[in-house]
Design an enzyme around this catalytic site. Structure first.
Site, PDB file in Angstrom:
ATOM      1  N   SER A 148       0.793  -1.240   0.000  1.00  0.00           N
ATOM      2  CA  SER A 148       0.000   0.000   0.000  1.00  0.00           C
ATOM      3  C   SER A 148       0.819   1.282   0.000  1.00  0.00           C
ATOM      4  O   SER A 148       0.232   2.365  -0.077  1.00  0.00           O
ATOM      5  CB  SER A 148      -0.952   0.012   1.202  1.00  0.00           C
ATOM      6  OG  SER A 148      -2.068  -0.810   0.951  1.00  0.00           O
TER       7      SER A 148
ATOM      8  N   LYS B 178       0.092   3.790  -2.706  1.00  0.00           N
ATOM      9  CA  LYS B 178      -0.885   4.888  -2.605  1.00  0.00           C
ATOM     10  C   LYS B 178      -0.200   6.253  -2.564  1.00  0.00           C
ATOM     11  O   LYS B 178      -0.828   7.273  -2.884  1.00  0.00           O
ATOM     12  CB  LYS B 178      -1.768   4.699  -1.370  1.00  0.00           C
ATOM     13  CG  LYS B 178      -2.711   3.495  -1.464  1.00  0.00           C
ATOM     14  CD  LYS B 178      -3.584   3.374  -0.230  1.00  0.00           C
ATOM     15  CE  LYS B 178      -4.588   2.231  -0.347  1.00  0.00           C
ATOM     16  NZ  LYS B 178      -3.944   0.903  -0.311  1.00  0.00           N
TER      17      LYS B 178
ATOM     18  N   SER C 183      -5.819   3.662   4.435  1.00  0.00           N
ATOM     19  CA  SER C 183      -5.439   2.770   3.337  1.00  0.00           C
ATOM     20  C   SER C 183      -6.665   2.271   2.583  1.00  0.00           C
ATOM     21  O   SER C 183      -6.871   1.063   2.399  1.00  0.00           O
ATOM     22  CB  SER C 183      -4.622   1.590   3.872  1.00  0.00           C
ATOM     23  OG  SER C 183      -3.811   1.046   2.850  1.00  0.00           O
TER      24      SER C 183
END
Length: 667
Positions: free
Chosen positions: A306, A309, A498
């Site tokens: 993640s 991102k 997230s």
């Protein structure tokens, strides 16, 4: 031109000394903002602890207040013996002597008038005194305003204007029509008669006595109050004091920079003890000057999870800008009564504002606009148009449990609450496999229709809303529009907790901004293109999705650290919004429960590390910013693939790495 660290330091100063800021997403209810990139003063600071450079109030705490005495001694009344101290009287007790004296003076005046031979007014009415603005019948009334008629322009409706108050002076009773008032033309007494003049003088003397006695008593009461609250304040000076000089915003960034040798010695020690194993890429940069301070497998492309991102946040802020909003529209269909719900890619759209995200666009608002625009035309069916996004609903090389596990879902241009079936439940919650139809059915219920089908909006819809006329609106006429929160807010949501589906929706906005298909492949191409525009060449970077769920993604720790540092470029202020949504160590988002030592004591990184985390099976990552003990802001990234430790021990090793940077001068 300040360097990349200027924006980070400015945000730290705003959080610590320049006023309160909003708490990060994911903060506990009632909590205030944590320190932003501020170094710990000593020991192990916790959010809101006095040792922190920035000391916001923690949840449930309250600012210190000075105790105020609740009783005071009251001076004895004139002419009475001194008595023991007694509690201060209330407002009614304070005014009682004044009212009693005024009544006594009035009775004395009436007695004096009677002694002079004055006769009472007809019907037993006592003599009256005409007040300004009041006259007997047949006389002219002067245009005299009462004290309460003037209202300052600054007063808001329903409030009392500044420095205004209701008059505390009671006007004498006015004479009713036809009553005899001494000295007033048209009244029952002759104006020129001697008894009339005598009565008038007596009444005027009585009025003067009332004023003198009242002022004296008011002065005595004010003197008592002055004794209670302290000496009178001095008159304000006509000179306006000069504004104090503002503290330097870049003071924190101007801290002593660490040396590469110092950072290497500190990190080698902590990483050697942790023995993560597998592949661990680490990169540390100085935000103030951009120098590389540390690297271990820094240029090796790894699965970032993640932390991808951060790429999506950087690109959408650069391509769309922080103020851009996503529009969900309703337009008239080709058949009378058809309402086409056109998805604009807003993943936070809700039915009535009570869903997963706060302050979102709402379908009930859109339904009201549609009913007003249709006029007498009754809605017949709802057509859902989610064709803005193309390609597969699920990303390449996503783990098999992602579509059903609640952390991800189908990516559609039309969805409610990022596709959640039960938006008010605590995540992870199940996601709809047909989010566009789920949104269409909710909209149909609001319009009172039962038919929902997929379709497309008529070509080239009218830009102006349709008029509310008995005739059906023309096909394509816009019936209503609702707008998402700004892109900056969507970025905050994505980074703090997230949010994978939000990330995929934002990645498609980058694709649309760069004329690419709004698909996984088109988004990957557009994200790489935008990063290259900002001086971050692709190298070995591979972008398969915008959320990091795909195991096909590849990026190095050095590229992640450079991207974080580039967000502080003062020539590109829109990019600095990336820092706003980063979770704060031990405080918010995915770092709320991180940076905790086994005994429950915090590590030095609490409150001064802001970073995005990443977790997949056999993947742990963290990238963000940290302030050293000497007040220097650093960008860092650490990506571990195939670690030999359990994932929680790998997480602890990454926490220790960031905490080491926060706690050392590294010189």
């Amino acid at each position: 031109m300040f360097g990349p660290g200027a924006v980070v330091a400015a945000r730290m100063a705003a959080a610590s000394g320049a006023g309160a800021s909003a708490p990060p997403l994911g903060s506990p209810p009632g909590a205030t903002a944590p320190p932003a990139l501020a170094p710990p003063a000593s020991g192990i600071p916790a959010p809101g602890d006095a040792a922190s450079v920035s000391t916001p109030l923690t949840a449930g705490s309250a600012p210190d207040t000075a105790s105020v005495p609740t009783t005071a001694s009251t001076a004895p009344a004139p002419g009475t013996a001194a008595s023991a101290a007694q509690p201060a009287t209330d407002a009614t007790d304070a005014t009682q002597p004044i009212l009693t004296s005024v009544a006594a003076a009035r009775q004395a005046a009436l007695a004096a008038a009677a002694a002079q031979g004055g006769a009472p007014a007809p019907g037993g009415t006592r003599p009256q005194v005409a007040t300004p603005g009041t006259a007997a019948p047949g006389t002219a009334t002067p245009d005299t305003a009462t004290p309460d008629t003037a209202t300052p322009d600054t007063a808001t409706p329903g409030s009392t204007g500044p420095d205004t108050a209701a008059s505390d002076t009671a006007a004498p009773d006015t004479a009713p029509p036809g009553s005899a008032v001494a000295g007033v033309p048209g009244s029952g007494a002759a104006p020129g008669s001697a008894p009339g003049r005598q009565r008038r003088r007596a009444v005027l003397l009585a009025a003067a006595l009332v004023v003198v006695v009242g002022l004296g008593l008011v002065g005595w009461r004010v003197g008592v109050l002055d004794g209670l609250v302290g000496p009178a304040r001095p008159a304000p000076s006509a000179a306006v004091p000069a504004e104090p000089a503002a503290p330097p915003v870049l003071g924190a960034v101007a801290g002593t920079p660490p040396t590469a040798a110092g950072v290497q010695a500190a990190l080698d020690a902590v990483l050697g003890r942790s023995a993560v194993g597998g592949q661990l890429g680490v990169s540390v940069l100085d935000l103030g000057g951009g120098q590389v301070l540390y690297g271990q497998l820094a240029g090796t492309s790894l699965v970032p999870a993640s932390t991808m991102k951060l790429v999506t946040a950087f690109a959408v802020l650069g391509a769309r800008g922080p103020a851009y909003r996503l529009a969900t529209r309703a337009v008239a269909g080709t058949e009378p009564g058809d309402v086409v719900l056109v998805g604009g890619g807003d993943p936070t759209l809700s039915v009535d504002g009570g869903g997963t995200y706060p302050s979102t666009a709402r379908l009930d608002t859109l339904a009201r606009e549609v009913r007003a625009a249709l006029g007498d035309t009754r809605p017949r069916r709802v057509v859902v148009d989610a064709t803005l996004f193309t390609g597969p609903l699920y990303g390449p090389e996503w783990d098999s449990d992602i579509p059903t596990g609640g952390h991800g879902g189908a990516v559609s241009a039309l969805m409610l609450d990022a596709g959640r079936v039960r938006p008010r439940d605590t995540p992870p919650t199940p996601r709809s496999t047909e989010p566009d139809l789920a949104a269409g059915r909710a909209f149909a219920r609001l319009l009172g229709v039962g038919t929902v089908v997929r379709g497309t909006a008529p070509a080239k819809p009218s830009a102006a809303p349709a008029p509310a006329t008995p005739a059906a609106p023309a096909p394509g006429a816009v019936l209503g529009t609702v707008l998402s929160p700004p892109v900056q807010r969507l970025v905050d949501i994505m980074l703090a907790d997230s949010e994978n589906v939000v990330a995929e929706a934002l990645a498609r906005q980058v694709a649309l901004a760069r004329d690419q298909p709004a698909s996984f492949a088109g988004a990957g191409t557009a994200l790489n293109r935008v990063l290259a525009e900002f001086g971050l060449p692709p190298d070995d970077r591979l972008i398969a999705d915008g959320s990091g769920l795909s195991r096909a993604n590849r990026i190095s720790a050095l590229q992640l650290a450079r991207l974080v540092a580039k967000a502080g470029d003062t020539r590109r202020p829109a990019l600095s919004g990336l820092y706003d949504g980063l979770p704060v160590a031990g405080w918010s988002g995915t770092l709320t429960r991180r940076f905790q030592a086994p005994a429950g004591t915090g590590r030095p990184g609490i409150g001064v590390v802001r970073a995005k985390t990443g977790t997949l099976r056999d993947v742990n990552a963290m990238a963000g910013v940290v302030t050293t003990a000497d007040g220097r802001a650093l960008a860092f990234a650490a990506v571990a693939n195939n670690a030999t430790l359990p994932f929680w021990e790998t997480e602890a090793a990454l926490d220790a790495l960031a905490a080491t940077l926060a706690g050392c001068g590294c010189r």
